[in-house]
Design an enzyme around this catalytic site. Structure first.
Site, PDB file in Angstrom:
ATOM      1  CE1 TYR A 101     -13.494  18.679   7.133  1.00  0.00           C
ATOM      2  CE2 TYR A 101     -14.327  16.910   6.329  1.00  0.00           C
ATOM      3  CZ  TYR A 101     -13.915  18.458   5.958  1.00  0.00           C
ATOM      4  OH  TYR A 101     -14.148  18.916   5.702  1.00  0.00           O
ATOM      5  NE  ARG A 150     -20.073  19.363  -0.394  1.00  0.00           N
ATOM      6  CZ  ARG A 150     -19.908  20.770   0.004  1.00  0.00           C
ATOM      7  NH1 ARG A 150     -19.151  20.456   1.889  1.00  0.00           N
ATOM      8  NH2 ARG A 150     -19.670  21.691  -0.549  1.00  0.00           N
ATOM      9  CG  HIS A 155     -15.183  23.150   6.360  1.00  0.00           C
ATOM     10  ND1 HIS A 155     -16.382  23.817   6.191  1.00  0.00           N
ATOM     11  CD2 HIS A 155     -15.094  22.568   5.693  1.00  0.00           C
ATOM     12  CE1 HIS A 155     -17.242  22.987   5.523  1.00  0.00           C
ATOM     13  NE2 HIS A 155     -16.032  21.039   5.542  1.00  0.00           N
TER      14      HIS A 155
HETATM   15 FE   LIG Z   1     -16.239  19.983   4.574  1.00  0.00          FE
END
Ligand SMILES: [Fe+2]
Length: 230
Positions: A101, A150, A155
């Site tokens: 991210y 994950r 999202h």
């Molecule tokens: Fe995420």
């Protein structure tokens, strides 16, 4: 507007020990029932002027093309009666192709891409439809437990047309080998509802030799509600 209850098992368990942070943040007291009439609570309206030129194309927000697999994601946002949720804000965020991210809290050993920030903003059209172009996100480790990775996901935050339609969730990709090991995905008790978070590959939405297409339809509330994914 009336609201049918969302069946038990569609929304994730608020406290699910395998997903460690739910134990600290899950409510410790019973919820209060709000009696305010839903119809008297219109949600915020959104003007197309809010959108910047490349909000719906995450591959064009830098000075060059980002690395990774370019994809297009599209679908419709519907209410519990199958009617389109029109002119409604959707925000999307995700990691890059390497699973990192663009955020100071993400310091894991994967490279940032100087041309990919992972933030998009969209409005549904008159048919409740949305569409955006992005890079397929990678899986990433998150420290919840040993070998906690994950499944790849995007999202989504949806505002709907009334406050009671608010939804924050995650879209997954078909046949991800990490589904069985992910306590966020598994925290949704109803297995069929879980599958509503998995986009389907679409040759119709695939764009020539440029990018594969995925379809992710979203239902706000009701019997076929798309689960929250937090
Ligand atoms: Fe995420």
């Amino acid at each position: 507007m009336r609201f049918d209850p969302v069946p038990d098992g569609v929304y994730p368990r608020l406290i699910y020990p395998p997903y460690k942070s739910t134990q600290a943040r899950g409510p410790s007291q019973a919820p209060l029932r709000l009696q305010a009439p839903v119809a008297a609570q219109p949600g915020p309206g959104f003007a197309r002027a809010l959108l910047r030129p490349f909000d719906a194309d995450l591959t064009r927000q830098g000075s060059a093309e980002p690395l990774g697999e370019k994809i297009v994601v599209t679908g419709r946002v519907l209410d519990e009666d199958g009617r389109p949720v029109r002119d409604s804000l959707i925000e999307v965020w995700q990691c890059n192709a390497a699973g990192r991210y663009w955020h100071k809290k993400d310091q894991h050993a994967a490279p940032l891409d100087p041309n990919f920030f992972g933030l998009g903003k969209l409005l549904t059209d008159a048919a409740g439809r949305y569409r955006f172009i992005t890079i397929k996100p990678g899986p990433y480790p998150w420290g919840n437990h040993d070998k906690a990775w994950r499944p790849a996901h995007i999202h989504f935050s949806l505002f709907g047309n009334v406050h009671a339609q608010r939804l924050v969730t995650q879209m997954y990709f078909p046949a991800d080998p990490l589904f069985d090991f992910d306590p966020i995905f598994q925290g949704i008790p109803d297995a069929a509802a879980r599958q509503r978070l998995v986009a389907r590959f679409s040759m119709d939405e695939t764009v020539g030799g440029e990018m594969l297409g995925y379809v992710f339809d979203i239902v706000l509330r009701g019997r076929a509600a798309t689960p929250f994914g937090l």
